[in-house]
Design a protein around this motif. Structure first.
Motif, PDB file in Angstrom:
ATOM      1  N   PHE A  91       0.829  -1.200   0.000  1.00 30.85           N
ATOM      2  CA  PHE A  91       0.000   0.000   0.000  1.00 30.85           C
ATOM      3  C   PHE A  91       0.864   1.251   0.000  1.00 30.85           C
ATOM      4  CE2 PHE A  91      -1.900   3.350   2.621  1.00 30.85           C
ATOM      5  CZ  PHE A  91      -2.992   3.679   1.839  1.00 30.85           C
ATOM      6  N   TRP A  92       1.872   1.271   0.911  1.00 33.59           N
ATOM      7  CA  TRP A  92       2.740   2.438   0.991  1.00 33.59           C
ATOM      8  C   TRP A  92       3.556   2.605  -0.281  1.00 33.59           C
ATOM      9  CZ3 TRP A  92       4.443   0.350   6.302  1.00 33.59           C
ATOM     10  CH2 TRP A  92       3.534   0.743   7.276  1.00 33.59           C
ATOM     11  N   THR A  93       4.126   1.517  -0.762  1.00 38.95           N
ATOM     12  CA  THR A  93       4.945   1.580  -1.967  1.00 38.95           C
ATOM     13  C   THR A  93       4.108   2.071  -3.142  1.00 38.95           C
ATOM     14  OG1 THR A  93       6.340  -0.202  -1.149  1.00 38.95           O
ATOM     15  CG2 THR A  93       6.445   0.254  -3.500  1.00 38.95           C
ATOM     16  N   GLY A  94       2.907   1.528  -3.262  1.00 38.56           N
ATOM     17  CA  GLY A  94       2.018   1.965  -4.335  1.00 38.56           C
ATOM     18  C   GLY A  94       1.676   3.430  -4.220  1.00 38.56           C
ATOM     19  N   GLY A  95       1.449   3.890  -2.998  1.00 36.93           N
ATOM     20  CA  GLY A  95       1.148   5.308  -2.774  1.00 36.93           C
ATOM     21  C   GLY A  95       2.318   6.195  -3.151  1.00 36.93           C
ATOM     22  N   PHE A  96       3.524   5.791  -2.799  1.00 32.94           N
ATOM     23  CA  PHE A  96       4.705   6.576  -3.153  1.00 32.94           C
ATOM     24  C   PHE A  96       4.937   6.558  -4.662  1.00 32.94           C
ATOM     25  CE2 PHE A  96       6.224   5.698   1.354  1.00 32.94           C
ATOM     26  CZ  PHE A  96       5.896   6.966   1.792  1.00 32.94           C
ATOM     27  N   ASP A  97       4.692   5.420  -5.279  1.00 31.60           N
ATOM     28  CA  ASP A  97       4.833   5.331  -6.738  1.00 31.60           C
ATOM     29  C   ASP A  97       3.844   6.272  -7.426  1.00 31.60           C
ATOM     30  OD1 ASP A  97       6.839   3.467  -6.422  1.00 31.60           O
ATOM     31  OD2 ASP A  97       5.566   1.739  -6.921  1.00 31.60           O
ATOM     32  N   ARG A  98       2.599   6.299  -6.944  1.00 33.99           N
ATOM     33  CA  ARG A  98       1.598   7.198  -7.526  1.00 33.99           C
ATOM     34  C   ARG A  98       1.990   8.654  -7.309  1.00 33.99           C
ATOM     35  NH1 ARG A  98      -1.542   3.242  -5.260  1.00 33.99           N
ATOM     36  NH2 ARG A  98      -2.073   4.514  -3.453  1.00 33.99           N
ATOM     37  N   LEU A  99       2.523   8.971  -6.134  1.00 34.08           N
ATOM     38  CA  LEU A  99       2.959  10.336  -5.855  1.00 34.08           C
ATOM     39  C   LEU A  99       4.100  10.734  -6.773  1.00 34.08           C
ATOM     40  CD1 LEU A  99       2.808  12.903  -4.136  1.00 34.08           C
ATOM     41  CD2 LEU A  99       4.325  11.782  -2.486  1.00 34.08           C
ATOM     42  N   GLU A 100       5.052   9.831  -6.954  1.00 30.08           N
ATOM     43  CA  GLU A 100       6.180  10.117  -7.840  1.00 30.08           C
ATOM     44  C   GLU A 100       5.693  10.374  -9.268  1.00 30.08           C
ATOM     45  OE1 GLU A 100      10.503   8.220  -9.104  1.00 30.08           O
ATOM     46  OE2 GLU A 100       8.999   6.931  -8.178  1.00 30.08           O
ATOM     47  N   THR A 101       4.764   9.577  -9.743  1.00 28.67           N
ATOM     48  CA  THR A 101       4.205   9.768 -11.089  1.00 28.67           C
ATOM     49  C   THR A 101       3.502  11.113 -11.183  1.00 28.67           C
ATOM     50  OG1 THR A 101       3.925   7.389 -11.374  1.00 28.67           O
ATOM     51  CG2 THR A 101       2.584   8.810 -12.789  1.00 28.67           C
ATOM     52  N   TYR A 102       2.728  11.461 -10.166  1.00 25.91           N
ATOM     53  CA  TYR A 102       2.013  12.733 -10.150  1.00 25.91           C
ATOM     54  C   TYR A 102       2.989  13.908 -10.185  1.00 25.91           C
ATOM     55  CZ  TYR A 102      -0.657  16.697  -8.407  1.00 25.91           C
ATOM     56  OH  TYR A 102      -1.210  17.938  -8.254  1.00 25.91           O
ATOM     57  N   VAL A 103       4.032  13.850  -9.373  1.00 25.00           N
ATOM     58  CA  VAL A 103       5.019  14.938  -9.328  1.00 25.00           C
ATOM     59  C   VAL A 103       5.725  15.070 -10.677  1.00 25.00           C
ATOM     60  CG1 VAL A 103       7.201  15.684  -8.280  1.00 25.00           C
ATOM     61  CG2 VAL A 103       5.334  14.861  -6.835  1.00 25.00           C
ATOM     62  N   ARG A 104       6.075  13.941 -11.263  1.00 23.87           N
ATOM     63  CA  ARG A 104       6.724  13.967 -12.580  1.00 23.87           C
ATOM     64  C   ARG A 104       5.806  14.602 -13.620  1.00 23.87           C
ATOM     65  NH1 ARG A 104       8.902   8.998 -12.264  1.00 23.87           N
ATOM     66  NH2 ARG A 104       7.039   8.042 -13.129  1.00 23.87           N
ATOM     67  N   GLU A 105       4.532  14.216 -13.618  1.00 26.08           N
ATOM     68  CA  GLU A 105       3.568  14.779 -14.563  1.00 26.08           C
ATOM     69  C   GLU A 105       3.361  16.262 -14.318  1.00 26.08           C
ATOM     70  OE1 GLU A 105       0.124  12.336 -14.034  1.00 26.08           O
ATOM     71  OE2 GLU A 105       0.963  10.668 -15.202  1.00 26.08           O
ATOM     72  N   LEU A 106       3.316  16.667 -13.055  1.00 20.95           N
ATOM     73  CA  LEU A 106       3.155  18.070 -12.699  1.00 20.95           C
ATOM     74  C   LEU A 106       4.340  18.890 -13.190  1.00 20.95           C
ATOM     75  CD1 LEU A 106       1.335  20.085 -11.177  1.00 20.95           C
ATOM     76  CD2 LEU A 106       2.618  19.540  -9.112  1.00 20.95           C
ATOM     77  N   LYS A 107       5.555  18.383 -13.019  1.00 15.59           N
ATOM     78  CA  LYS A 107       6.751  19.086 -13.496  1.00 15.59           C
ATOM     79  C   LYS A 107       6.724  19.215 -15.007  1.00 15.59           C
ATOM     80  CE  LYS A 107      10.024  17.936  -9.829  1.00 15.59           C
ATOM     81  NZ  LYS A 107      11.240  17.181  -9.486  1.00 15.59           N
ATOM     82  N   GLN A 108       6.315  18.154 -15.667  1.00 14.41           N
ATOM     83  CA  GLN A 108       6.262  18.163 -17.131  1.00 14.41           C
ATOM     84  C   GLN A 108       5.232  19.188 -17.605  1.00 14.41           C
ATOM     85  OE1 GLN A 108       5.408  14.388 -18.875  1.00 14.41           O
ATOM     86  NE2 GLN A 108       5.917  15.071 -20.944  1.00 14.41           N
ATOM     87  N   THR A 109       4.090  19.243 -16.953  1.00 15.98           N
ATOM     88  CA  THR A 109       3.043  20.213 -17.332  1.00 15.98           C
ATOM     89  C   THR A 109       3.551  21.625 -17.141  1.00 15.98           C
ATOM     90  OG1 THR A 109       1.329  18.642 -16.671  1.00 15.98           O
ATOM     91  CG2 THR A 109       0.674  20.936 -16.855  1.00 15.98           C
ATOM     92  N   ARG A 110       4.255  21.900 -16.061  1.00 15.74           N
ATOM     93  CA  ARG A 110       4.772  23.242 -15.792  1.00 15.74           C
ATOM     94  C   ARG A 110       5.844  23.625 -16.809  1.00 15.74           C
ATOM     95  NH1 ARG A 110       5.175  23.707  -9.211  1.00 15.74           N
ATOM     96  NH2 ARG A 110       2.931  23.884  -8.882  1.00 15.74           N
ATOM     97  N   GLN A 111       6.630  22.671 -17.238  1.00 14.85           N
ATOM     98  CA  GLN A 111       7.673  22.953 -18.233  1.00 14.85           C
ATOM     99  C   GLN A 111       7.043  23.272 -19.590  1.00 14.85           C
ATOM    100  OE1 GLN A 111      10.239  19.543 -18.147  1.00 14.85           O
ATOM    101  NE2 GLN A 111      11.339  20.252 -16.331  1.00 14.85           N
ATOM    102  N   GLU A 112       5.897  22.645 -19.884  1.00 16.38           N
ATOM    103  CA  GLU A 112       5.235  22.871 -21.159  1.00 16.38           C
ATOM    104  C   GLU A 112       4.503  24.205 -21.199  1.00 16.38           C
ATOM    105  OE1 GLU A 112       2.746  19.449 -21.621  1.00 16.38           O
ATOM    106  OE2 GLU A 112       4.432  18.110 -22.026  1.00 16.38           O
ATOM    107  N   ASP A 113       4.163  24.766 -20.045  1.00 14.26           N
ATOM    108  CA  ASP A 113       3.425  26.044 -19.998  1.00 14.26           C
ATOM    109  C   ASP A 113       4.296  27.228 -20.255  1.00 14.26           C
ATOM    110  OD1 ASP A 113       1.097  24.745 -19.491  1.00 14.26           O
ATOM    111  OD2 ASP A 113       1.141  25.085 -17.332  1.00 14.26           O
TER     112      ASP A 113
END
Length: 113
Positions: A91-113
């Motif tokens: 559960f914890w590992t999955g949660g951290f993996d999802r958070l890491e994916t979200y942060v990566r996507e957020l950074k990518q979105t900010r770079q594209e703006d």
């Protein structure tokens, strides 16, 4: 439903915060009850009572040195707790993996703006 006695297992024994504090202090090594009581700001009889419970469930061992009794952590008694908590690792590992994916996507979105 009545609550199980505190001496029935490690889970009930560590439900008491002061017992968890005692275990935390014993991670550093053996200590006499007087040191534990002083460190935790409790009376010696109260500390002895907590140590008795921890000893009865196999979390603490006692060794006599002359007239002094030294209490030490017996981490083998923590095995059931470790095993139970370990069941949530996915559960914890999955949660951290999802958070890491979200942060990566957020950074990518900010770079594209």
């Amino acid at each position: 439903m009545a609550r199980a006695a505190t001496t029935s297992d490690a889970f009930n024994a560590i439900a008491e915060p002061q017992r968890r504090d005692i275990l935390a202090l014993l991670r550093a090594g053996e200590r006499p009850v007087t040191d534990l009581a002083r460190e935790l700001g409790m009376s010696q009889p109260r500390a002895s009572k907590h140590l008795r419970v921890l000893r009865e469930v196999g979390l603490v061992r006692v060794r006599e040195v002359g007239k002094q009794r030294l209490y030490g952590l017996d981490a083998r008694g923590l095995r059931p707790i470790h095993d139970w908590v370990g069941g949530f690792e996915q559960f914890w590992t999955g949660g951290f993996d999802r958070l890491e994916t979200y942060v990566r996507e957020l950074k990518q979105t900010r770079q594209e703006d």
